[in-house]
Design a protein around this motif. Sequence first.
Motif, short mmCIF file in Angstrom:
data_model
loop_
_atom_site.label_atom_id
_atom_site.label_comp_id
_atom_site.label_asym_id
_atom_site.label_seq_id
_atom_site.Cartn_x
_atom_site.Cartn_y
_atom_site.Cartn_z
N VAL A 1 16.13 1.09 -19.90
CA VAL A 1 16.98 2.15 -20.46
C VAL A 1 17.11 3.31 -19.48
O VAL A 1 18.20 3.86 -19.29
CB VAL A 1 16.42 2.63 -21.81
CG1 VAL A 1 17.21 3.82 -22.33
CG2 VAL A 1 16.47 1.51 -22.84
N ASN A 2 16.03 3.68 -18.84
CA ASN A 2 16.07 4.75 -17.85
C ASN A 2 16.94 4.37 -16.65
O ASN A 2 17.66 5.21 -16.10
CB ASN A 2 14.66 5.09 -17.37
CG ASN A 2 13.83 5.79 -18.43
OD1 ASN A 2 14.37 6.46 -19.31
ND2 ASN A 2 12.52 5.60 -18.38
N GLN B 1 18.71 9.31 -22.77
CA GLN B 1 18.12 7.99 -22.96
C GLN B 1 18.06 7.58 -24.43
O GLN B 1 18.29 6.42 -24.77
CB GLN B 1 16.69 7.95 -22.37
CG GLN B 1 16.64 8.05 -20.86
CD GLN B 1 16.43 9.46 -20.37
OE1 GLN B 1 16.93 10.42 -20.99
NE2 GLN B 1 15.71 9.62 -19.27
N GLU B 2 17.77 8.56 -25.30
CA GLU B 2 17.66 8.24 -26.73
C GLU B 2 18.99 7.74 -27.28
O GLU B 2 19.03 6.84 -28.12
CB GLU B 2 17.19 9.47 -27.52
CG GLU B 2 15.77 9.92 -27.21
CD GLU B 2 15.67 10.69 -25.91
OE1 GLU B 2 16.73 11.00 -25.33
OE2 GLU B 2 14.54 10.98 -25.48
N PHE C 1 20.39 4.77 -17.75
CA PHE C 1 20.66 6.20 -17.88
C PHE C 1 21.06 6.82 -16.54
O PHE C 1 22.07 7.53 -16.44
CB PHE C 1 19.44 6.90 -18.46
CG PHE C 1 19.45 8.40 -18.30
CD1 PHE C 1 20.28 9.18 -19.08
CD2 PHE C 1 18.64 9.02 -17.36
CE1 PHE C 1 20.32 10.57 -18.93
CE2 PHE C 1 18.65 10.39 -17.21
CZ PHE C 1 19.49 11.16 -17.99
N MET D 1 11.91 0.70 -22.07
CA MET D 1 12.35 2.03 -21.65
C MET D 1 12.62 2.10 -20.16
O MET D 1 13.44 2.91 -19.72
CB MET D 1 11.30 3.07 -22.04
CG MET D 1 11.30 3.43 -23.52
SD MET D 1 12.92 3.95 -24.14
CE MET D 1 13.27 5.38 -23.10
N SER E 1 17.14 -3.36 -24.39
CA SER E 1 17.08 -1.90 -24.57
C SER E 1 15.79 -1.43 -25.24
O SER E 1 15.61 -0.23 -25.44
CB SER E 1 18.29 -1.42 -25.39
OG SER E 1 18.40 -2.15 -26.59
N ILE F 1 21.47 6.27 -25.53
CA ILE F 1 21.75 4.96 -24.96
C ILE F 1 20.94 3.88 -25.69
O ILE F 1 21.46 2.80 -26.02
CB ILE F 1 21.41 4.94 -23.46
CG1 ILE F 1 22.35 5.90 -22.71
CG2 ILE F 1 21.54 3.53 -22.89
CD1 ILE F 1 22.01 6.04 -21.24
N LYS F 2 19.69 4.19 -25.98
CA LYS F 2 18.85 3.24 -26.71
C LYS F 2 19.39 3.00 -28.11
O LYS F 2 19.43 1.86 -28.60
CB LYS F 2 17.42 3.76 -26.79
CG LYS F 2 16.44 2.78 -27.40
CD LYS F 2 15.02 3.32 -27.33
CE LYS F 2 14.03 2.31 -27.92
NZ LYS F 2 12.64 2.82 -27.87
#
Length: 215
Positions: free
Chosen positions: A59-60, A84-85, A63, A56, A53, A87-88
Amino acid sequence: FEFNHFFKKKTSINFKLIDFMEKMKRFRELRLKDVSLKPNLLPFQIEWLDINSKAMNLVNEVFFFLGKNYIEDDNSFFRLNYPQEFIKLATQTPEWAAFFNLCLKFERNRTLIGFVTSFPCKLSFQNLFFPSSEINFLCLERKVRKKRLVSSLIKEETRRINTMGIIQAIYTTGLSFSESIVVSRYFHFPLNCLELARLGFGNNFNFNPKIFIKK
C-alpha cells in the motif's frame, strides 16, 4: 389522445429496453466466448503483479507511486494525492480481491511503473441489475507513458474482469469512447476558497475566489 400519446411513448421505451437487453446478451456471449485465461504478454522485461492491499508495504509503495504520477493539471501545478488509509479502503471494497489490483513492474529492479484497480459492483437500470466493475487509479509512470503500456494495462484488467463474467465497467476519463452506454459529467465546487487563493490556485486556472466568498 393524451393517453394514446403516453402509451406509445412508454411502449417505445419498453421496446428500446428490450432491444438493448437483447444486444447486451449477444454482446456478452460473443465477448466471453474468446476470453483468454492467460495474462497478456508484455515486452521490455515487464511483468504483471497482483497487489494485496492488506500488506501495508505494498500500500505504501502504491501511495508513493500515485503521489508522483497520478492525475495532475497541464501545468503540473497540483496532483491528486490520496493517503494510505484511503488507498487501502478504496482497494478493499466488498468482494475485493488482489486479482483486481493490478500493477506493472520491471523484472530487474522491481520498480512499480503502472497501476489500476477495479472491484465488482451492480448497475441498476429500470429495475434491472447488471453486473459491472468500477475502475480506479489508472496510472502510468511518466517515463513509460509513450510506450503504449496503458492499452496493455486496460486490456489485462478487462480480461480479468471478463473471466468473472462481467462486460460492463464504470470509469472516469477525460477521453470520449464511442462504446459508452451512459455518459455523465461531474463538476467541482471549491470548499475553502481563501486557502485556494493563498496557495495560488487562481494563478493557473480561471478561478476567482471573490465569487464564492459571502460578503
